[in-house]
Design an enzyme around this catalytic site. Structure first.
Site, mmCIF file in Angstrom:
data_model
loop_
_atom_site.group_PDB
_atom_site.id
_atom_site.type_symbol
_atom_site.label_atom_id
_atom_site.label_comp_id
_atom_site.label_asym_id
_atom_site.label_seq_id
_atom_site.Cartn_x
_atom_site.Cartn_y
_atom_site.Cartn_z
ATOM 1 N N CYS A 130 0.851 -1.162 0.063
ATOM 2 C CA CYS A 130 -0.011 -0.131 -0.060
ATOM 3 C C CYS A 130 0.977 1.197 0.061
ATOM 4 O O CYS A 130 1.632 1.455 1.025
ATOM 5 C CB CYS A 130 -0.963 0.019 1.176
ATOM 6 S SG CYS A 130 -1.790 1.454 1.199
ATOM 7 N N CYS A 133 -0.357 4.158 2.673
ATOM 8 C CA CYS A 133 -0.586 4.001 4.283
ATOM 9 C C CYS A 133 -0.290 2.650 4.430
ATOM 10 O O CYS A 133 0.982 2.056 4.301
ATOM 11 C CB CYS A 133 -1.691 4.469 4.678
ATOM 12 S SG CYS A 133 -3.198 4.088 3.774
ATOM 13 N N SER A 134 -1.420 1.697 4.705
ATOM 14 C CA SER A 134 -1.139 0.418 5.212
ATOM 15 C C SER A 134 -2.258 -0.590 4.815
ATOM 16 O O SER A 134 -2.416 -1.548 5.694
ATOM 17 C CB SER A 134 -0.842 0.284 6.760
ATOM 18 O OG SER A 134 -2.050 0.906 7.510
ATOM 19 N N CYS A 135 -3.066 -0.229 3.746
ATOM 20 C CA CYS A 135 -4.353 -0.873 3.528
ATOM 21 C C CYS A 135 -3.684 -2.416 3.501
ATOM 22 O O CYS A 135 -2.828 -2.677 2.423
ATOM 23 C CB CYS A 135 -4.910 -0.540 2.361
ATOM 24 S SG CYS A 135 -5.597 1.218 2.418
#
Ligand code: FE
Length: 228
Positions: A130, A133-135
């Site tokens: 991602c 961010c951190s999906c």
């Protein structure tokens, strides 16, 4: 306050008996609440109390959320991968109708996000990032590891994916095509890694023990029979 110091909240147990939320004594009197909380725990507790006091949440909702999180573990994804390795019909359905198949299998995608399942082969290696961010497919893989959220992974996965994979112990042949896919809040990816050699005749449960979180992100190969 510097990192590592503790903040004394002033809270102390009322007596020597540990009680549950209904005031009943616990049957393990030697186990006590921590009398001194770390600064982050104190902050979280203060926020929790305020949110409950203002009626934004109740304690039951918090317990439910924690319970839901504890059900999100990499073995969920490993179960699907092992079934896809064993059952060609399931594999096809998982690839062609991923979200429906994930839901039918009893897993609830976070934020109702869509999901795409990608299969690694001898010609193609998929790797998930991602970049924003951190999906991440937490319903299938649990919470994302810290490295997945790091700026270095988010950038290097795009600029030098082969090098990143080699750092995870995966040396790809030069003729393997690398496809890096970018998750977002509405779309998550699950990678089906290549089934290890020497696993003919293995049960789904046995196969699942080879499927690591990192292999389902696509940065590493699954374990091999000798490395379980
Ligand atoms: Fe994200």
């Amino acid at each position: 306050m510097s990192k590592g110091e503790f903040y004394d909240t002033g809270w102390r147990p009322n007596d020597d008996v540990h009680r549950d939320e209904d005031g009943r004594p616990h049957d393990h009197p030697g186990v006590q609440e921590d009398a001194v909380l770390g600064v982050r725990a104190s902050r979280a507790l203060a926020m929790h109390e305020l949110l409950v006091e203002k009626g934004v949440i109740n304690d039951g909702e918090v317990d439910e959320a924690i319970s839901r999180w504890s059900e999100r573990v990499p073995s969920n994804g490993a179960t699907l991968v092992a079934k896809a390795w064993s059952d060609p019909e399931f594999r096809t359905r998982l690839l062609e109708h991923p979200k429906e198949t994930v839901v039918e299998s009893g897993f609830v995608p976070e934020h109702n996000a869509d999901i795409i399942v990608l299969e690694n082969t001898s010609q193609v290696q998929h790797m998930v990032v991602c970049t924003l961010c951190s999906c991440y497919p937490t319903a299938l893989l649990g919470p994302p590891p810290d490295w997945y959220k790091s700026f270095s992974y988010r950038s290097r996965a795009v600029t030098e994916p082969r090098k990143v994979m080699s750092e995870f112990g995966l040396e790809l042949e030069h003729d393997v095509e690398v496809r890096v896919v970018d998750s977002n809040s509405e779309l998550r990816f699950l990678v089906i890694p290549r089934r290890p050699e020497g696993t003919e005749g293995w049960s789904e449960a046995q196969l699942a023990t080879l499927v690591t979180r990192d292999s389902m992100i696509g940065v590493a190969a699954p374990l091999t029979p000798g490395r379980v």
